[in-house]
Design an enzyme around this catalytic site. Structure first.
Site, PDB file in Angstrom:
ATOM      1  N   GLU A 156      -5.397  -8.555  -0.024  1.00 28.21           N
ATOM      2  CA  GLU A 156      -6.202  -7.980   1.323  1.00 28.21           C
ATOM      3  C   GLU A 156      -7.626  -7.571   0.834  1.00 28.21           C
ATOM      4  O   GLU A 156      -7.858  -6.870  -0.053  1.00 28.21           O
ATOM      5  CB  GLU A 156      -5.714  -6.774   1.889  1.00 28.21           C
ATOM      6  CG  GLU A 156      -4.324  -7.047   2.843  1.00 28.21           C
ATOM      7  CD  GLU A 156      -4.079  -5.742   3.436  1.00 28.21           C
ATOM      8  OE1 GLU A 156      -4.796  -4.997   3.999  1.00 28.21           O
ATOM      9  OE2 GLU A 156      -2.512  -5.587   3.606  1.00 28.21           O
TER      10      GLU A 156
ATOM     11  N   GLU B 136       0.707  -1.345  -0.061  1.00 27.98           N
ATOM     12  CA  GLU B 136      -0.214  -0.161   0.052  1.00 27.98           C
ATOM     13  C   GLU B 136       0.725   1.164  -0.076  1.00 27.98           C
ATOM     14  O   GLU B 136       0.717   2.080   0.927  1.00 27.98           O
ATOM     15  CB  GLU B 136      -1.028  -0.032   1.299  1.00 27.98           C
ATOM     16  CG  GLU B 136      -1.877  -1.282   1.150  1.00 27.98           C
ATOM     17  CD  GLU B 136      -3.179  -1.038   2.082  1.00 27.98           C
ATOM     18  OE1 GLU B 136      -3.257  -0.036   2.716  1.00 27.98           O
ATOM     19  OE2 GLU B 136      -4.070  -1.767   1.943  1.00 27.98           O
TER      20      GLU B 136
HETATM   21  C1  GCO Z   1      -3.938  -1.663   5.463  1.00 30.53           C
HETATM   22  C2  GCO Z   1      -2.964  -2.329   5.928  1.00 30.53           C
HETATM   23  C3  GCO Z   1      -3.277  -3.299   6.958  1.00 30.53           C
HETATM   24  C4  GCO Z   1      -4.509  -3.008   7.490  1.00 30.53           C
HETATM   25  C5  GCO Z   1      -5.850  -3.598   6.934  1.00 30.53           C
HETATM   26  C6  GCO Z   1      -6.981  -2.964   7.811  1.00 30.53           C
HETATM   27  O1  GCO Z   1      -4.611  -1.903   4.540  1.00 30.53           O
HETATM   28  O2  GCO Z   1      -4.188  -0.508   6.101  1.00 30.53           O
HETATM   29  O3  GCO Z   1      -2.507  -3.357   4.796  1.00 30.53           O
HETATM   30  O4  GCO Z   1      -2.177  -3.578   7.696  1.00 30.53           O
HETATM   31  O5  GCO Z   1      -4.477  -3.467   8.979  1.00 30.53           O
HETATM   32  O6  GCO Z   1      -6.063  -2.966   5.672  1.00 30.53           O
HETATM   33  O7  GCO Z   1      -7.018  -1.467   7.794  1.00 30.53           O
END
Ligand code: GCO
Length: 451
Positions: free
Chosen positions: A356, A166
């Protein structure tokens, strides 16, 4: 009820991140990270909690692997903590840090589970931050050195790698809004950081490719379906610019060696520190694109907005029509379908993995110790059906990784947001597989579910 099926060999996984689950923040030679420093700074974490212990995965990694086996999973996305490998972000490797990840990888392989590591999931060595951090161009080379050390140690048995997690989130939250480490609010620092990260993505790619040409190399990009707030052409223009900055500012560079045209006044290349030749250096012909997606973003143009980015960065408003998670995020599965289809169309049907997607619901054990988190099951039914529709529409999606294996340290919210298939009692360490985890395990075992 129609059956929702997935391609043969589709990877079923979960995702975690080093700072969010490992704990052992000072153990075995690990250096301080910017998240150790941020979480230890009073007022930064809403609950006053830290990741000092978290899920204690540094010691309980065998339990982590056992949960994966219980859920019939074939892929485990985790991240490597740079400060465990190079405590100060440069110099020789810390053998005990490498050993931890080697043990985890070997246990995963033994269980028939693909190790799927991310090299950078936000825990920059504090010493590098003090040397300028991501706004400092040299950090790109430091990243390539670190990545080389890890891949030389594990590349013989780990084939699939992600360079970053990200990039637009950690640069925006860390350098514009200041609500994540290192807690800076400085647009020029943000702009320089984005360019350094793009340089690092290119340098890291070249380093890994030179060490082992057969690796599959990607990054996990946060994406959101950016939708105009109205049919006003200005809103459509702002939503498109937001897409370019939020979704593909690190993709267009890697795949095409150019920045997308995000800023109406023209991309601020001088403020970003772009030099002659850099647009060759940011190139990284990635073998796959990881897509992290949670929701959609509704973008409204603002009056006299010189950059035409609408509500950037403050107004990343999610939609308001769908149900909401306990994190107050809208549940909108079409967002995942729409982004997968758009990226497929825009980049010539690249190999994709959902790296994710998940939801925060606070359900805990009932009197019988059962965590009946039916809302989470409904969330995944919707988003997985959206992935299946995107595949039917032509997207080459090879796997899906739910966020997250277990409840963990949710950054500035501490442990208050529960995203896991496994409930963690952070007082006792007690872990309980939730009903959603049982459901997801059946889906993984059957490669589909009744829609
Ligand atoms: C993000 C991160 C994760 C978060 C998940 C929930 O996308 O911020 O990769 O570490 O914990 O997305 O917010």
């Amino acid at each position: 009820m129609a059956r929702v099926e997935f391609p043969k060999g589709f990877h079923w996984g979960v995702a975690t991140a080093s700072y969010q689950i490992e704990g052992a923040w000072q153990e075995d030679g690990k250096g301080e990270s910017i998240w150790d420093r941020f979480a230890h700074t009073p007022g930064k974490i809403q609950t006053g909690e830290t990741g000092d212990v978290a899920c204690d995965s540094y010691h309980r990694w065998r339990d982590d692997v056992a949960h994966l086996v219980d859920m019939n999973l074939t892929s485990y996305r985790f991240s490597v903590a740079w400060p465990r490998i190079q405590p100060d972000g440069r110099g020789p490797a810390n053998a005990k840090g490498l050993d931890y990840y080697a043990r985890l990888v070997d246990a995963l392989l033994e269980a028939g589970i693909r190790p799927f590591p991310t090299l950078y999931h936000w825990d920059l060595p504090q010493a590098l931050d003090e040397a300028g951090g991501w706004p400092e161009r040299d950090t790109a080379e430091r990243f390539a050195d670190y990545a080389s050390i890890v891949v030389r140690a594990l590349g013989d048995r780990v084939s699939d790698w992600m360079l970053f997690n990200e990039p637009s989130v950690f640069t925006t939250l860390g350098y514009v809004l200041g609500v994540h480490a290192p807690g800076v609010q400085d647009l020029d620092a943000f702009l320089r950081a984005t360019h350094t990260v793009n340089l690092a993505q290119g340098a890291g790619f070249r380093a890994l490719r030179s060490i082992r040409p057969d690796l599959r190399i990607g990054s996990a990009f946060n994406m959101s379906a950016c939708e105009p707030a109205s049919d006003d052409p200005a809103d459509a223009e702002a939503a498109e610019r937001w897409h370019r900055l939020l979704n593909v500012w690190f993709v267009e560079t890697a795949l095409h060696g150019r920045y997308p045209d995000a800023f109406a006044a023209g991309n601020p290349y001088d403020r970003m520190g772009v030099r002659d030749g850099d647009m060759e250096l940011v190139k990284a012909p990635l073998d796959f694109l990881g897509i992290n997606l949670y929701n959609r973003t509704i973008v409204k143009a603002l009056p006299d907005d010189p950059n035409g980015l609408g509500a950037f960065p403050s107004g990343a408003t999610g939609g308001s029509e769908g149900p909401r998670t306990d994190f107050d995020w809208e549940v909108w599965p079409d967002a995942l379908h729409d982004v997968l289809v758009r990226i497929t169309r825009d980049y010539g049907r690249p190999v994709l993995e959902v790296t994710e997607n998940g939801c925060s619901y606070a359900d805990g054990p009932d009197a019988k110790g059962v965590v009946n988190d039916t809302r989470r099951i409904e969330f995944f039914r919707g988003y997985l059906a959206a992935v299946a529709r995107a595949i039917e529409a032509g997207a080459d999606v090879r796997g899906y990784h739910a966020w997250s294996l277990m409840d963990n340290f949710e950054w500035a919210e501490g442990f208050s947001q529960r995203f896991g298939f496994v409930h963690v009692d952070f007082g006792t360490g007690q872990r309980t597989l939730k009903e959603s985890g049982r459901w997801y395990g059946r889906v993984a075992g059957e490669n589909g579910f009744e829609g």
